[in-house]
Design an enzyme around this catalytic site. Structure first.
Site, short mmCIF file in Angstrom:
data_model
loop_
_atom_site.label_atom_id
_atom_site.label_comp_id
_atom_site.label_asym_id
_atom_site.label_seq_id
_atom_site.Cartn_x
_atom_site.Cartn_y
_atom_site.Cartn_z
N HIS A 243 0.91 -1.12 0.01
CA HIS A 243 0.03 0.07 -0.05
C HIS A 243 0.75 1.22 -0.05
O HIS A 243 0.86 1.93 1.17
CB HIS A 243 -0.99 0.09 1.18
N GLU B 157 -8.08 1.69 13.11
CA GLU B 157 -7.64 0.75 14.04
C GLU B 157 -6.82 1.36 15.05
O GLU B 157 -6.90 0.95 16.19
CB GLU B 157 -7.19 -0.46 13.25
N ILE C 133 1.79 5.02 1.24
CA ILE C 133 0.59 5.66 1.93
C ILE C 133 -0.12 4.88 3.06
O ILE C 133 -0.36 3.80 2.87
CB ILE C 133 -0.31 6.05 0.89
N GLY D 71 -6.03 4.24 5.61
CA GLY D 71 -7.03 5.06 6.52
C GLY D 71 -7.69 4.01 7.48
O GLY D 71 -7.94 4.30 8.54
N VAL D 72 -7.95 2.67 6.96
CA VAL D 72 -8.37 1.74 7.64
C VAL D 72 -7.39 1.47 9.08
O VAL D 72 -7.97 1.07 10.15
CB VAL D 72 -8.67 0.58 7.10
#
Lengths: 99, 151
Positions: free
Chosen positions: B51, B65, B57, B60-61
């Protein structure tokens, strides 16, 4: 009942507050239900609107944001129906106004 | 008294382990109410292998968390921890998270969490994630405080 009596105006305010709470809950929870078709004594959880425990958080949040009243753990009985929520909101608003 | 936890102290309170312990620290803890999590973004994080290749980058997930882990510790915080963790914060809802800036290796995420509403075992927090002075993400999440045995 004449429209200028205090009783009429109180009933009118209550009618409008019930409608506002119905709209807030139905809209806030994005329920596929017409707010005008929800009975004010219909249970919100289980066989009623089939809400679950996670929805209680959203209702607490909506009641605070839209009506300025905060429901604590001790007041969880108000989740029973729209009428119970409105009873609670009216009492809390009266208390805040020092009445 | 300033309540703060280092990365090793967090391991006493989180059931997560590598590679899913996402917090490097937690400070300004007001038990059950608020706190600030720290997450250092490193190029050696395995998530950057995919990623994205050649353009790292932080997802977002993963930020959600990391915020959930911070809220879980804040929501279940007790001053004394000895032996098994008495309770765990399980992620229950995620609401209106928005990601405003890219987060890349070298950044340090500050995750500010503050209780918004609570009912029973559910606590909803508002979270604001910043890098320096920039807000990179914000949103709300709820944790459910439950019992669990630490492994």
């Amino acid at each position: 009942m004449p429209e200028n009596t205090e009783q009429y105006q109180r009933a009118q305010r209550r009618f409008e507050l019930n409608a506002a709470v119905r709209r807030s809950i139905i809209g806030g929870l994005d329920l596929p239900v017409d707010p005008d078709l929800v009975d004010d004594d219909q249970p919100l959880f289980g066989r009623g609107l089939e809400l679950d425990s996670l929805d209680t958080l959203e209702i607490v949040s909506l009641m605070e944001e839209d009506f300025g009243v905060y429901i604590t753990d001790e007041q969880r009985f108000v989740f029973g129906s729209v009428n119970k929520l409105v009873d609670f909101a009216e009492a809390a608003q009266l208390a805040d106004n020092g009445a | 008294m300033e309540r703060a936890l280092s990365a090793t102290e967090l391991l006493q309170r989180l059931p997560h382990r590598h590679p899913f312990v996402l917090l490097d620290g937690l400070h300004s803890i007001d038990p059950g109410v608020s706190g600030v999590g720290i997450k250092n973004i490193s190029i050696s994080d395995p998530v950057f292998a995919g990623h994205f290749p050649g353009r790292p980058i932080y997802p977002g997930v993963m930020m959600i968390e990391a915020a959930a882990q911070a809220c879980g510790v804040i929501g279940t915080f007790k001053d004394d921890v000895d032996g098994d963790q008495a309770s765990i914060g399980y992620l229950a809802t995620v609401k209106r998270f928005a990601f405003k800036e890219l987060v890349i290796p070298g950044d340090q995420l500050q995750i500010q969490c503050r209780r918004h509403v609570s009912v029973g075992s559910l606590i909803e927090f508002k979270c604001t994630l910043t890098v320096g002075r920039k807000t990179v993400a914000e949103g709300s999440l709820a944790i459910s405080v439950g019992h669990g045995d630490k492994q």
